[in-house]
Scaffold this active site. Sequence first.
Site, PDB file in Angstrom:
ATOM      1  CG  HIS A 345       6.335   6.951   2.285  1.00 52.52           C
ATOM      2  ND1 HIS A 345       4.944   7.035   3.039  1.00 52.52           N
ATOM      3  CD2 HIS A 345       5.925   6.742   1.263  1.00 52.52           C
ATOM      4  CE1 HIS A 345       4.104   6.616   2.135  1.00 52.52           C
ATOM      5  NE2 HIS A 345       4.600   6.767   1.025  1.00 52.52           N
ATOM      6  CB  CYS A 388       5.465   6.788   9.238  1.00 51.93           C
ATOM      7  SG  CYS A 388       3.895   6.842   8.516  1.00 51.93           S
TER       8      CYS A 388
END
Length: 513
Positions: A345, A388
Amino acid sequence: MDLEFQRVLLKVQESLTGDEVQDLVFLCSDLLSLKDLCTVSSAGQLFSLLEKRNQLSCEDPSLLLELLRIMKQNSLIRNLTSDDYKQTNGTTYSQQISPYRQLLYERSESICEQDLQNIKFLLLKTLSRKKLEKDTTLLQLFLDMEKEDLLGEHNLDVLQKIIADINPSLEKRIIQYKTERYEPGGMVIAQEIGKITPASPSALTLLSPVGIMEEQVDRLSLTEGPALISGDQCQNLDSNSVIENKSLNLSVTSQNTEIQQYEMKGDRRGFGLIINNYDFRACTLGNREGTDIDKERLEVVFKWLGFEVLVEQDCNRHQILQVLRNLAARDHTPADCVVCCVLSHGRVEGICGVDGEIVTFRELIETLSPNECPSLCKKPKLFFIQACRGNDNQPAAFPQTCSEDEDMLFSDAAVPRDSIPEMADYLLAMSTVPHYVSYREKGRGTWFIQSLCHSLQLLVPRGIDLLSILTQVNSDVSKKTDKSGLRKQMPQPEFTLTKRVVFPPPKSHRPLP
């Protein structure tokens, strides 16, 4: 055929219990008005309403199949598609039931009677006692909460608060859903999961293969609606569809003597480090389903390119930095370069450890600086980041018609100037531009990593340099989209390379497994 279809609906109606009819009503509550749904007491009435609104027909029975799939009526689906209604063969599941409503339905099945009574008790001061009568089901309770504006697709806080002590596993699933759906105001950043559908036929085309490739390697076209569409199906690509070499707009520049190449003649290519973060249970971020597919593909491709691959699993912030320090402490004198792939992430300023703590991009790559690792001085240090960099969905842009010699303008201000330290011989290839999400499919891996591996395998044997390969990756990923055709992704390489990176063609030209 209409009569045949009515027979199918009748068979479904006869197979469902009263509680299952109420499940259907709940699942369809976004498709029909509450006024209409209040009168529904049988599956037949519901089907008639859906038919009147052209949401269900013999020409398109996909909604029926989707409802039965969600309700896990698999044997009924098999019977219908094989015996009663042949036209359903090959019908693809639509996505008319919202991910939010599927979440509530699926979670309701894990709530026991005692949990339900506890939920009702906590709502005594919020909902009327009549709505909290003993025979009210959890799904009916959800509908009542929606009427009172206590529950909605972007309003799960009340439910999460109520459920926290009653059913922690359900609370965790709600948090995961909010993460994956980029709920406004949420602080956690997550990647999309599901099937992705190409925006146009051009997204299905492949580069001309350098050999006969396994069908699984060529399946880079993913088929998904936004976050929660069932994830493991993929459209098969036509392995014979190709693009002419000239359409790649990539010319082999190995004969260009003006731009030097990094030497790739060492005893070995170098180390290839893969940091694969899947398990985020220690923080509020969701687990990264599908990341192992990326990890395994990267292992195969970089071993094929001659790297000694090292894999580190589920690293927190401290461990990420320590793994890189350990890599810097190795002797890279006989190596040509080093590769570091991080699958995690992320946020705009860096990547997340499994503890939710950030490692900035500067911290990440400075661990391999000449001061920290002299044996890598003047050698390319290649970072590939799948994460991300924000929580915005990148929309599709529909360009206006312009003359062929008119350049389209794009902003150069998206990346902070300090995103790469001012030192030479770095490449930082990121899966998306700042502030936007990356997309990952549970059954097929991420757009960026799968396209990267595919392009390396196809173009390295042709002598194409790495930046040109990444340009092709940009092109491939930019053509992918979600089912609506509105969500996009744009990778972004940044570099301070002083020469061209051209990997020697592997000795074996056989297709990778």
